[in-house]
Design a protein around this motif. Structure first.
Motif, PDB file in Angstrom:
ATOM      1  N   PRO A 246      -6.465 -66.819   0.281  1.00 39.75           N
ATOM      2  CA  PRO A 246      -6.764 -67.056   1.707  1.00 39.75           C
ATOM      3  C   PRO A 246      -5.616 -67.705   2.471  1.00 39.75           C
ATOM      4  O   PRO A 246      -5.382 -67.373   3.640  1.00 39.75           O
ATOM      5  CB  PRO A 246      -7.987 -67.982   1.664  1.00 39.75           C
ATOM      6  CG  PRO A 246      -8.650 -67.665   0.364  1.00 39.75           C
ATOM      7  CD  PRO A 246      -7.541 -67.330  -0.587  1.00 39.75           C
ATOM      8  N   TYR A 247      -4.880 -68.616   1.812  1.00 39.43           N
ATOM      9  CA  TYR A 247      -3.757 -69.249   2.517  1.00 39.43           C
ATOM     10  C   TYR A 247      -2.627 -68.256   2.752  1.00 39.43           C
ATOM     11  O   TYR A 247      -1.994 -68.260   3.817  1.00 39.43           O
ATOM     12  CB  TYR A 247      -3.243 -70.455   1.737  1.00 39.43           C
ATOM     13  CG  TYR A 247      -2.075 -71.130   2.426  1.00 39.43           C
ATOM     14  CD1 TYR A 247      -2.225 -71.710   3.680  1.00 39.43           C
ATOM     15  CD2 TYR A 247      -0.822 -71.157   1.833  1.00 39.43           C
ATOM     16  CE1 TYR A 247      -1.156 -72.311   4.325  1.00 39.43           C
ATOM     17  CE2 TYR A 247       0.253 -71.762   2.460  1.00 39.43           C
ATOM     18  CZ  TYR A 247       0.074 -72.340   3.705  1.00 39.43           C
ATOM     19  OH  TYR A 247       1.145 -72.920   4.346  1.00 39.43           O
ATOM     20  N   SER A 248      -2.359 -67.384   1.782  1.00 40.07           N
ATOM     21  CA  SER A 248      -1.351 -66.332   1.980  1.00 40.07           C
ATOM     22  C   SER A 248      -1.763 -65.431   3.138  1.00 40.07           C
ATOM     23  O   SER A 248      -0.933 -65.031   3.967  1.00 40.07           O
ATOM     24  CB  SER A 248      -1.183 -65.501   0.710  1.00 40.07           C
ATOM     25  OG  SER A 248      -0.838 -66.298  -0.392  1.00 40.07           O
ATOM     26  N   GLN A 249      -3.044 -65.109   3.199  1.00 36.86           N
ATOM     27  CA  GLN A 249      -3.548 -64.284   4.302  1.00 36.86           C
ATOM     28  C   GLN A 249      -3.345 -64.982   5.638  1.00 36.86           C
ATOM     29  O   GLN A 249      -2.981 -64.345   6.637  1.00 36.86           O
ATOM     30  CB  GLN A 249      -5.032 -63.988   4.070  1.00 36.86           C
ATOM     31  CG  GLN A 249      -5.305 -63.127   2.843  1.00 36.86           C
ATOM     32  CD  GLN A 249      -6.772 -63.112   2.448  1.00 36.86           C
ATOM     33  OE1 GLN A 249      -7.619 -63.705   3.116  1.00 36.86           O
ATOM     34  NE2 GLN A 249      -7.081 -62.438   1.340  1.00 36.86           N
ATOM     35  N   GLN A 250      -3.547 -66.304   5.657  1.00 37.96           N
ATOM     36  CA  GLN A 250      -3.350 -67.074   6.882  1.00 37.96           C
ATOM     37  C   GLN A 250      -1.883 -67.060   7.299  1.00 37.96           C
ATOM     38  O   GLN A 250      -1.555 -66.908   8.490  1.00 37.96           O
ATOM     39  CB  GLN A 250      -3.826 -68.511   6.655  1.00 37.96           C
ATOM     40  CG  GLN A 250      -3.860 -69.365   7.909  1.00 37.96           C
ATOM     41  CD  GLN A 250      -4.309 -70.794   7.613  1.00 37.96           C
ATOM     42  OE1 GLN A 250      -4.458 -71.189   6.453  1.00 37.96           O
ATOM     43  NE2 GLN A 250      -4.522 -71.565   8.660  1.00 37.96           N
ATOM     44  N   LEU A 251      -0.975 -67.218   6.337  1.00 40.53           N
ATOM     45  CA  LEU A 251       0.465 -67.192   6.633  1.00 40.53           C
ATOM     46  C   LEU A 251       0.883 -65.837   7.201  1.00 40.53           C
ATOM     47  O   LEU A 251       1.628 -65.762   8.175  1.00 40.53           O
ATOM     48  CB  LEU A 251       1.272 -67.480   5.369  1.00 40.53           C
ATOM     49  CG  LEU A 251       1.460 -68.926   4.938  1.00 40.53           C
ATOM     50  CD1 LEU A 251       2.254 -68.974   3.649  1.00 40.53           C
ATOM     51  CD2 LEU A 251       2.164 -69.733   6.020  1.00 40.53           C
ATOM     52  N   VAL A 252       0.418 -64.759   6.576  1.00 39.64           N
ATOM     53  CA  VAL A 252       0.773 -63.414   7.032  1.00 39.64           C
ATOM     54  C   VAL A 252       0.218 -63.168   8.433  1.00 39.64           C
ATOM     55  O   VAL A 252       0.897 -62.607   9.303  1.00 39.64           O
ATOM     56  CB  VAL A 252       0.261 -62.350   6.040  1.00 39.64           C
ATOM     57  CG1 VAL A 252       0.445 -60.947   6.610  1.00 39.64           C
ATOM     58  CG2 VAL A 252       0.994 -62.480   4.705  1.00 39.64           C
ATOM     59  N   ALA A 253      -1.015 -63.613   8.677  1.00 36.00           N
ATOM     60  CA  ALA A 253      -1.620 -63.427   9.996  1.00 36.00           C
ATOM     61  C   ALA A 253      -0.850 -64.201  11.067  1.00 36.00           C
ATOM     62  O   ALA A 253      -0.629 -63.701  12.177  1.00 36.00           O
ATOM     63  CB  ALA A 253      -3.078 -63.874   9.977  1.00 36.00           C
ATOM     64  N   ALA A 254      -0.415 -65.426  10.733  1.00 37.14           N
ATOM     65  CA  ALA A 254       0.316 -66.245  11.702  1.00 37.14           C
ATOM     66  C   ALA A 254       1.700 -65.682  11.990  1.00 37.14           C
ATOM     67  O   ALA A 254       2.256 -65.889  13.077  1.00 37.14           O
ATOM     68  CB  ALA A 254       0.440 -67.679  11.189  1.00 37.14           C
TER      69      ALA A 254
END
Length: 597
Positions: A246-254
């Motif tokens: 989930p944190y990787s997904q957050q980084l990619v989204a940002a």
């Protein structure tokens, strides 16, 4: 060698009894580039420094295996490690300007590791340095080493630092946020140079960054960190396209292109003068000549206006005059010529001449929260000072307002008793913003406030600014070198080049051609979150490709792919107005539209 060149197993770094890096495992194969990414405080740089056998003051490598090129760094003492640093492992820091000695010539510093470790004689080291200067695409490679650090640009100094690291042919090079402080066009040049040298030499590297789009261009594998622990690791393309954690997904989204904000209708009453207006401002340094002009002009004949509730974006490369312009408006640096007005009334040029009310109404938030906050002062004292100075608050009323402001900038009330050194970069930047809001200003000048923040924190700060603008009706001048971010959040956008305004218009207008050639270059230089983008990007117009000629012509002439020799290098460009936008260019609107299609 067979097997990995770098092997890290069970790495643990502690401050006292508190682990700041815990149970970290990864390997790096020979010739591979591994990226360490994550937010501020995630442990990226701490882990990278352990690959030099080093922990910063107060920290200790308390467990695990660290092996580089067959050397067990965790089992070596300081004398043995000193023999390896600079020869087997080399380091490229974030700030080359701080890493170079300003009193020594560049060549003397670049070859120093080779002389210290005895890998080459002085003539051999100098010849090798010049070869590296060519490989890193530095201008005048045969003579750039004769200069002092202040005589080259920031991007050139960053490449020179890479040459210093590579001079001993180390087994491992650690790049610690080497392009974070660079503007986008310079960043692309430096990345291209780094990537070319890494490929040609088969260099093994660890690249520390919070910028996923940059990492996508240079890394083979990624380790995602948070709170000192690995969240995910894998091939770059896999992490970027199908992040699992989930944190990787957050980084990619940002890191993805930001959606344009909905904007806010100006609260300016029709017929009222602009809230802030500057006309034909000239400012610089080095004193003034007999005509009253600065000896070194930084801002040259710039005019702008900001209405109540408006978001004006100001973009351009390092040295283009963005920060000087903000300092002029804030009264920190007096303009040599030109006029400033607040609500139609003359605004004195210096802080000393301004009334307390004028000081209150215009506040500035600086780029570096670390230097803007007094390290010995608590957060409560930092925010409380403008409340007392401008509004006379004391005692319980002061404490209540400090708590309210901390809530506005999304910080817990308990942070009030802490000092800046106990906060993350994003938290410190929010404190800076809260301190500016304490004055209850009408205009906030934001000077590169997100450039050093990781994508998640930067996105949160931008969202906060937009929310405060909606709630409080603030006018904001947002200074940045990131054209995509500025276009997404601004009502109007102004592009500066070498101190002059070259493109200016509303966001809606600027989304379509025509564009000034420099504005087009800026947009094309924003890294794409896609593996291989850098290799596909044409760099034909990125460097100085022709002599500038006289100083009377267009300042962008040496780099412009649409330049007209004999005209652009001799005559100042006219200001063309087209559909509500202003472009300073000799080319016709039709030419500029065609170039942008």
């Amino acid at each position: 060698m067979t097997g990995p060149l770098v092997r890290v197993e069970g790495l643990r770094v502690t401050v006292g009894d508190h682990p700041i890096v815990d149970a970290v495992d990864f390997t790096v194969a020979p010739g591979e580039v591994l990226a360490l990414i994550g937010e501020s405080g995630s442990g990226k740089t701490t882990i990278a420094l352990t690959l030099l056998g080093y922990a910063r003051s107060g920290a200790e490598i308390s467990g695990g295996t660290i092996e580089v090129a067959g050397h067990r760094l965790d089992q070596l003492g300081e004398p043995a490690l000193r023999k390896l640093r600079g020869r087997v492992m080399a380091y490229v820091a974030q700030s080359a300007a701080a890493a170079f000695n300003p009193s020594l010539r560049i060549m003397q510093q670049v070859i120093e590791p080779a002389l210290i470790h005895g890998t080459a004689t002085r003539p051999e080291a100098e010849a090798k340095a010049r070869a590296l200067f060519r490989a890193l695409a530095l201008p005048d490679p045969d003579h750039v080493g004769d200069r002092y650090p202040h005589q080259v640009s920031g991007g050139q100094l960053q490449r020179l630092m890479a040459a210093m690291a590579l001079i001993t042919d180390p087994a491992l090079v650690i790049f610690d946020e080497p392009t974070t402080a660079l503007d986008v066009t310079t960043q692309i040049e430096v990345l291209q140079a780094f990537k070319a040298v890494i490929r040609e030499r088969g260099t093994t590297a660890v690249y520390v960054s919070h910028d996923l789009a940059v990492v996508a261009q240079i890394a083979d594998h990624i380790v995602v960190l948070r709170g000192g622990k690995i969240q995910e690791q894998g091939a770059t393309e896999a992490i970027l396209s199908i992040p699992a954690h989930p944190y990787s997904q957050q980084l990619v989204a940002a890191a993805a292109p930001r959606q344009a904000s909905t904007g806010l209708a100006s609260t300016q009453t029709p017929g009222e003068p602009p809230l802030l207006e500057i006309r034909n401002v000239v400012a610089g340094y080095g004193g003034v000549d007999r005509n009253g002009d600065p000896r070194q002009t930084i801002v040259d004949d710039v005019s702008l206006s900001i209405r109540r509730g408006q978001f004006l974006g100001v973009i351009g490369e390092s040295g283009c005059g963005k920060s000087t312009l903000a300092r002029v408006i804030a009264g920190l640096h007096p303009a040599a010529r030109g006029s400033l007005a607040l609500d139609g009334n003359v605004l004195p040029r210096t802080i000393a001449e301004r009334s307390r009310e004028q000081l209150r109404r215009i506040q500035i938030v600086f780029q570096s929260a670390d230097t803007a906050l007094n390290p010995a002062t608590t957060i409560a004292a930092a925010i409380g000072r403008p409340l007392t100075f401008f509004h006379g608050l004391k005692g319980a009323a002061l404490d209540t307002e400090i708590a309210r402001l901390l809530d506005i900038v999304r910080l817990p009330a308990g942070i009030a008793s802490r000092r800046p050194g106990e906060l993350s970069g994003g938290q410190k930047q929010r404190v800076n913003l809260g301190r500016a809001l304490a004055a209850r200003p009408d205009v906030i000048l934001c000077d590169e406030v997100t450039s050093a923040l990781d994508p998640v924190v930067a996105e949160a700060v931008l969202d906060l600014l937009l929310e405060l603008r909606r709630e409080l009706g603030l006018a904001v001048m947002f200074i940045s070198h990131d054209i995509e971010t500025v276009r997404a959040i601004s009502d109007e956008l102004m592009v500066l080049y070498s101190g002059q305004k070259v493109d200016h218009g509303t966001r809606a207008i600027l989304l379509q051609p025509p564009h000034h050639p420099y504005a087009r270059l800026l947009a094309a230089s924003v890294p794409n979150l896609r593996v291989g983008w850098l290799d596909e990007t044409c760099s034909g117009s990125r460097g100085a490709v022709r002599n500038a000629g006289g100083t009377a012509g267009c300042r962008f002439y040496p780099r412009c792919d649409l330049a007209l020799p004999g005209l652009c290098d001799t005559t100042p460009p006219p200001r063309r107005v087209h559909g509500g936008r202003e472009i300073a260019c000799h080319r016709s609107i039709e030419d500029l539209v065609a170039a942008g299609d």
